[in-house]
Design an enzyme around this catalytic site. Structure first.
Site: not given
Length: 309
Positions: A41, A156
């Site tokens: 991320s 993600d």
């Protein structure tokens, strides 16, 4: 004595992940070489930028000078079928940061983590276009549209692996320092943090925000703080945040050292508070430096005098 090869695992955490910049500033200032980086991320964005040669000072300048209008301009609203934001402007921003480079161009070995939605498994991205890989790794479900890459639909990496200690260990690192923004871990791994009452370390503010930017950011923050009926963004980010805290424990338990910057009152959207978040990263990393030095020079099993600072 040959120094051990240091691997850095940079975790997720949205705006709180800007603390990674402070950690990198301290490691660079102290002359501690990094032999490998894995990121998830926002850890993928900051780790990837550093791997291709963007200095922590340059990253800080970008973070601190990003105003309300620029942040809003990155949110290209999507049709409400897969996500709130298309992510095309975010991808352009990432491409500018990493200067359109690929994994083949990195100066420090780097990889990042995403999740293949269809295969329901973690994906390690280590070759090809760097921008699309980082864009996939930051794609919070519901908030950002997933990324199609190499025939896979990616979101993600924090969904399955918010702090990729295992990945950087697999890169051949002899010692791993994990940086987490999800709170202090419960494991007995040596953990170092900052004093919540004193984040006075200088981060080197570049630009003071205009009165308009300050007012806009405060209004935005106030509105977000007062949305007690859950919005889609809050539900997505909040749910993932809770999930990450549990998933991170297993990864952190196999790190050699954990740096856990604590930033009181900082939410996932507090990008307007970059200066304070970076200072927290600096302060947390400074407490860990003597132990990182000892870790890199020790030939046996590392056993610090105490397990938490």
């Amino acid at each position: 004595m040959t120094r051990r090869r240091l691997g850095l695992a940079l975790g997720s955490g949205s705006a709180r992940g800007l603390a990674h910049i402070g950690v990198l500033k301290v490691l660079e200032r102290e002359g501690i070489p990094i032999g490998a980086i894995a990121g998830t991320s926002i850890g993928a964005l900051i780790g990837g930028a550093y791997a291709v040669g963007v200095t922590p000072a340059e990253m800080e300048r970008i973070a601190v000078s990003t105003d309300f209008r620029h942040l809003v301009s990155l949110a290209d609203v999507a049709r409400p079928t897969t996500a709130l934001v298309n992510g095309r402007h975010v991808e352009e921003f990432i491409r500018d940061v990493v200067d359109s480079q690929s994994f083949a161009d990195v100066r420090i070995p780097f990889l990042c983590i995403a999740v293949d939605v269809n295969a329901e498994r973690e994906v390690v991205l280590r070759d090809g276009d760097l921008t699309s890989a980082i864009r996939a790794s930051v794609s919070t479900p519901v908030v950002f549209a997933p990324v199609e890459r190499d025939g896979r639909l990616l979101i993600d990496g924090a969904v399955l692996n918010p702090i990729p200690v295992n990945a950087v260990r697999d890169m051949g690192a002899d010692a791993v320092v994990a940086v987490t923004n999800l709170g202090l871990p419960t494991s007995r791994v040596p953990t170092f943090s900052n004093d919540l009452q004193d984040c006075s370390a200088e981060s080197g503010r570049i630009n003071d925000k205009s009165l308009t930017d300050v007012v806009c950011s405060r209004v935005f923050t106030g509105v977000m703080d007062r949305l007690r009926s859950p919005s889609v963004y809050q539900l997505a980010s909040g749910s993932i945040d809770l999930m990450q805290r549990g998933l991170s424990e297993q990864q952190l338990s196999v790190a050699d050292i954990v740096i856990a910057p604590q930033i009181e009152g900082t939410a996932y959207y507090s990008f307007f508070d970059a200066d304070r978040i970076i200072r927290a990263g600096i302060a947390a990393a400074e407490t860990a430096i003597p132990y990182i030095e000892a870790l890199l020079e020790y030939d046996g099993v590392y056993a610090p005098a105490h397990g938490r600072a």
